[in-house]
Design a protein around this motif. Structure first.
Motif, short mmCIF file in Angstrom:
data_model
loop_
_atom_site.label_atom_id
_atom_site.label_comp_id
_atom_site.label_asym_id
_atom_site.label_seq_id
_atom_site.Cartn_x
_atom_site.Cartn_y
_atom_site.Cartn_z
N UNK A 23 0.66 -1.44 0.25
CA UNK A 23 0.18 -0.11 0.12
C UNK A 23 0.61 0.77 -0.09
N UNK A 24 0.03 1.63 -0.46
CA UNK A 24 1.23 3.73 -0.28
C UNK A 24 0.52 4.12 -0.14
N UNK A 25 0.96 5.12 1.48
CA UNK A 25 0.14 6.18 1.82
C UNK A 25 0.13 7.41 1.24
N UNK A 26 -0.37 8.21 1.60
CA UNK A 26 -0.08 9.79 1.03
C UNK A 26 0.92 10.16 1.35
N UNK A 27 2.73 10.73 1.14
CA UNK A 27 3.40 11.52 1.76
C UNK A 27 3.16 12.78 2.03
N UNK A 28 3.49 13.04 3.61
CA UNK A 28 3.23 14.21 4.16
C UNK A 28 4.50 15.00 4.62
N UNK A 29 4.30 15.37 5.32
CA UNK A 29 5.24 16.19 5.87
C UNK A 29 5.21 17.46 6.30
N UNK A 30 6.17 17.29 7.73
CA UNK A 30 4.79 18.82 8.40
C UNK A 30 6.20 18.91 9.63
N UNK A 36 0.67 11.89 10.70
CA UNK A 36 0.19 10.64 10.78
C UNK A 36 -0.49 10.24 9.70
N UNK A 37 -0.90 8.67 8.51
CA UNK A 37 -1.46 8.70 7.93
C UNK A 37 -2.51 7.79 8.52
N UNK A 38 -3.06 7.46 9.42
CA UNK A 38 -4.63 7.01 10.00
C UNK A 38 -3.26 5.37 10.95
N UNK A 39 -2.11 5.05 10.31
CA UNK A 39 -1.82 3.88 11.07
C UNK A 39 -0.25 4.22 12.00
N UNK A 40 0.74 5.53 11.92
CA UNK A 40 1.24 5.58 12.28
C UNK A 40 1.75 6.47 12.50
N UNK A 41 2.16 6.96 13.83
CA UNK A 41 1.74 8.38 14.42
C UNK A 41 3.01 8.61 14.35
N UNK A 140 12.99 9.71 3.78
CA UNK A 140 11.31 8.25 3.73
C UNK A 140 11.87 7.53 4.36
N UNK A 141 10.70 7.33 5.03
CA UNK A 141 10.35 5.57 5.88
C UNK A 141 9.22 4.84 4.95
N UNK A 142 9.57 3.69 5.35
CA UNK A 142 9.01 2.95 4.90
C UNK A 142 8.36 1.71 5.61
N UNK A 147 3.11 1.78 4.18
CA UNK A 147 3.66 2.48 3.03
C UNK A 147 4.82 3.25 3.61
N UNK A 148 5.50 4.40 2.54
CA UNK A 148 5.88 5.66 2.66
C UNK A 148 5.86 6.59 3.09
N UNK A 149 6.93 7.10 4.47
CA UNK A 149 6.22 8.29 4.73
C UNK A 149 7.26 9.50 4.79
N UNK A 150 7.63 10.24 4.17
CA UNK A 150 8.06 11.86 4.33
C UNK A 150 8.31 12.77 5.49
N UNK A 151 9.20 12.61 6.14
CA UNK A 151 9.21 13.53 6.72
C UNK A 151 10.51 14.32 6.88
N UNK A 152 10.23 16.30 7.23
CA UNK A 152 10.87 17.11 6.48
C UNK A 152 12.01 17.58 8.24
N UNK A 153 12.91 16.67 7.93
CA UNK A 153 13.40 16.85 9.37
C UNK A 153 14.79 17.62 9.47
N UNK A 154 13.86 18.33 11.04
CA UNK A 154 14.60 19.24 11.44
C UNK A 154 16.29 18.98 11.53
N UNK A 155 17.13 20.16 11.98
CA UNK A 155 18.37 19.58 11.50
C UNK A 155 18.81 20.81 12.74
N UNK A 156 19.06 19.76 13.67
CA UNK A 156 20.19 19.94 15.03
C UNK A 156 20.85 20.17 14.96
N UNK A 157 22.25 20.49 15.80
CA UNK A 157 23.75 20.24 16.12
C UNK A 157 23.42 18.69 17.77
N UNK A 158 22.25 19.45 18.59
CA UNK A 158 22.62 18.51 19.37
C UNK A 158 20.96 17.77 19.71
#
Ligand SMILES: [Cu+2]
Length: 171
Positions: A23-30, A36-41, A140-142, A147-158
């Motif tokens: 299955x392919x969940x809609x890729x979302x990022x925030x 959430x894609x209803x299954x994984x948070x 992107x985590x699969x 299915x796949x979910x793309x996260x826009x990950x903030x970059x941090x030094x720590x």
């Protein structure tokens, strides 16, 4: 010649991987939000900034399975690195070491998987685009079911260490 062969092989590998997804969940990022894609948070995700000349870095995320069947985090990918894998910390003869988890991380219904500094993590090796503080990098985590979910990950030094399944958010 050699490069062309390797490229062709990796294309084959990519095609093989895509065929496995059911299955392919809609890729979302925030950024800094909740995915959430209803299954994984997914919460508390961040990538550690590249340090000095270190060719590698790591990324973290907390994933709660809100569905009614088991989910498995199969893989992670990032255009920023040559190789992205799931890494597991293991204690061997009193020494902590990390190694690739090729089987994926299973998350049972209602359970939470914590990938955090000091523990299991997403390993990014051979950085081709070095993440710097303040940037946002897509990872992107699969999952086998969600299915796949793309996260826009903030970059941090720590990125802050996270213990247990606390819902506290660090910004
Ligand atoms: Cu690692």
């Amino acid at each position: 010649m050699k490069i062309a062969t390797v490229f062709a092989l990796s294309l084959l590998a990519l095609t093989a991987c895509e065929g496995k997804q059911q299955t392919t969940a809609a890729a979302t990022s925030n950024v800094n939000g909740v995915i959430t894609n209803t299954k994984v948070l997914m919460t508390d995700y961040a990538m550690r900034a590249a340090l000095g000349t270190n060719p590698n870095t790591a990324a973290y995320v907390t994933i709660k399975n809100g569905g009614d069947k088991s989910e498995k985090l199969l893989s992670a990918t990032c255009a920023c690195a040559t190789k992205t894998t799931l890494h597991e910390m293991t204690m061997k003869d009193g020494v902590m070491s990390m190694g690739e988890n090729t089987g994926g991380f299973e998350i049972k219904p209602g359970e939470t998987l914590v990938l955090a500094p000091g523990g299991n993590h997403i390993m990014l090796e051979g950085l081709t685009d070095r993440p710097a503080e303040g940037q946002t990098v897509n990872v992107t985590l699969t999952f086998d079911g969600a299915g796949p979910v793309t996260l826009a990950m903030p970059v941090s030094n720590a990125p802050l260490a996270k213990s247990g399944t606390s819902e506290e958010h660090a910004h």
